[in-house]
Design an enzyme around this catalytic site. Structure first.
Site, short mmCIF file in Angstrom:
data_model
loop_
_atom_site.label_atom_id
_atom_site.label_comp_id
_atom_site.label_asym_id
_atom_site.label_seq_id
_atom_site.Cartn_x
_atom_site.Cartn_y
_atom_site.Cartn_z
N CYS A 164 0.83 -1.21 0.00
CA CYS A 164 0.00 0.00 0.00
C CYS A 164 0.86 1.25 0.00
O CYS A 164 1.37 1.67 1.04
CB CYS A 164 -0.93 0.01 1.21
SG CYS A 164 -1.98 1.49 1.30
N CYS A 215 -0.52 4.14 2.14
CA CYS A 215 -0.28 3.98 3.57
C CYS A 215 1.18 4.25 3.94
O CYS A 215 1.46 4.85 4.98
CB CYS A 215 -0.63 2.57 4.02
SG CYS A 215 -2.18 1.95 3.39
N ASP A 216 2.10 3.79 3.10
CA ASP A 216 3.49 3.69 3.51
C ASP A 216 4.47 4.59 2.77
O ASP A 216 5.65 4.63 3.11
CB ASP A 216 3.97 2.24 3.34
CG ASP A 216 3.10 1.26 4.10
OD1 ASP A 216 2.46 1.70 5.07
OD2 ASP A 216 3.04 0.09 3.71
#
Length: 408
Positions: A218, A221-222
């Protein structure tokens, strides 16, 4: 849940995962990417080990080591199972990620005494997450497993009975609805399906070892964790190109790796990437190994046309070859879209009255813990109101029968 993975390249060590059922290596075959429109988560979490044996299999795959079901005091209307737990409830919840456990919190506070069938690997994809920095209420961030332990503790505090078993089959043809898990039949007047979706992986041992230490599924997200580094994205669909483009906000260079010389992605996405100086597209290459001891330090790649192998130094690897919704057990009962996700009507409803849907099992757009939790809240409220309406109808029918008056 879903819920998508949030990793930190320097995060806490995770127990190696079992990839016996994981997607084949991209060098051999690349799974269809549902996100691209192709057909295609003492202390219950103490000392957990991650098991992905159900990632692409039947039932639900929701994220930690098999755990013994926690006993609970039988609640209203709940028959006692052989192990001391309940098997009947006003609401059955399938899945124990953010969507399922949020639904359990709301249902329990409404005095519905829910049973949660959480899977043999409970907790959702946050169980394979180190630092979660985008969930509201935690300004310093929180470890994924710790966050899910808090979800679970809160659900149990209000009377939810959580059983860590995989669902084998369902019968939604009549009420009470029936669900079987590990040889036990559970019954509920309403059901909330929150079984999530599982990221597809390459199936490499080194990839498994370094998940949460530079390997992610992701970028949204990261990506923040890779500011100032070179990273690689694996995939050939729109999802891969979207991830690569997003990562240019943080990375100095993004290498988009694809084992073929053509892409499933739309032309506009490919053209946009080719016009971006920070994206380098490499075709006909497959990842053979993720290099690094404590974190990702590079990749060993193979030219699939010549067989030549070479190394590429990168600080992060993003796998963007798709997600598999955990819907196999429901495909004979509920409607699925062309990507295999459950079809939702009117926010949380399914085609079957009394069966509700929440989280990543239907959401292939956002795939975030916070959106999954919101879905769980909505599904529980809808289920509560639906049950109230059904109870009112039943009472009206009883009163009419007692007085001999026709019902409306």
């Amino acid at each position: 849940m879903t819920d998508t993975t949030r990793t930190n390249p320097g995060g806490a060590a995770m127990t190696p995962l079992d990839d016996a059922q994981a997607a084949p290596s991209e060098a051999a075959t690349e799974p269809a990417d549902p996100g691209d429109g192709d057909p295609g988560d003492g202390d219950p979490f103490g000392g957990f080990a991650i098991d992905f044996s159900n990632d692409a299999g039947d039932g639900i795959a929701l994220g930690s080591a098999p755990a013994t079901a926690l006993p609970a005091t039988p609640g209203p209307g709940g028959a006692a199972a052989g192990g001391g737990g309940r098997t009947e409830a006003r609401v059955l919840i399938i899945g124990s990620g953010p969507a399922g456990l949020t639904a359990a919190i709301y249902a329990a506070r409404a005095d519905l005494a829910p049973i949660v069938l959480g899977g043999s690997t409970p907790g959702g994809q946050l169980m394979i997450t180190s630092d979660v920095e985008n969930y509201p209420g935690f300004p310093e961030g929180i470890q994924g497993p710790e966050l899910m332990a808090k979800f679970r503790e809160q659900a149990e505090r209000f009377g939810s009975h959580i059983v860590d078993v995989d669902v084998d089959r369902v019968d939604f043809s009549s009420r009470p609805f029936r669900v079987w898990a590990r040889g036990t039949e559970y019954r509920g007047d309403a059901v909330i399906v929150a079984s999530g979706a599982s990221a597809l992986w390459l199936g490499l041992d080194s990839e498994t070892r370094l998940r949460g230490r530079g390997v992610s599924a992701c970028a949204t997200c990261d990506g923040f964790f890779f500011r100032g580094e070179e990273v690689a994205v694996v995939g050939g669909g729109d999802t891969a190109f979207e991830e690569a483009t997003f990562l240019t906000r943080f990375a100095t260079k993004v290498h988009l790796l694809h084992r073929r010389d053509s892409f499933r992605a739309s032309k506009i996405m490919v053209d946009r990437a080719r016009a971006n100086d920070k994206i380098e597209i490499r075709t006909n290459v497959a990842v053979e190994e993720v290099l690094g001891a404590g974190k990702v330090e590079g990749l060993r790649l193979k030219d699939v046309a010549t067989g030549e192998e070479f190394e590429m130094p990168v600080g992060g690897l993003f796998i963007a070859i798709g997600y598999k919704p955990n819907t196999d057990v429901f495909k004979e009962s509920l409607d699925l879209d062309k990507m295999g996700y459950l079809v939702v009507e009117d926010e949380t409803r399914s085609k079957i009255d009394g069966v509700f849907i929440a989280g990543d099992v239907h959401d292939h757009r956002y795939r975030q813990a916070v959106t999954a939790a919101g879905d769980g809240c909505k599904a529980a409220i809808d289920a509560e109101r639906w049950l109230e309406a059904m109870d009112a109808q039943a009472h009206a029918a009883q009163d009419a029968a007692a007085t001999g008056s026709p019902t409306a």
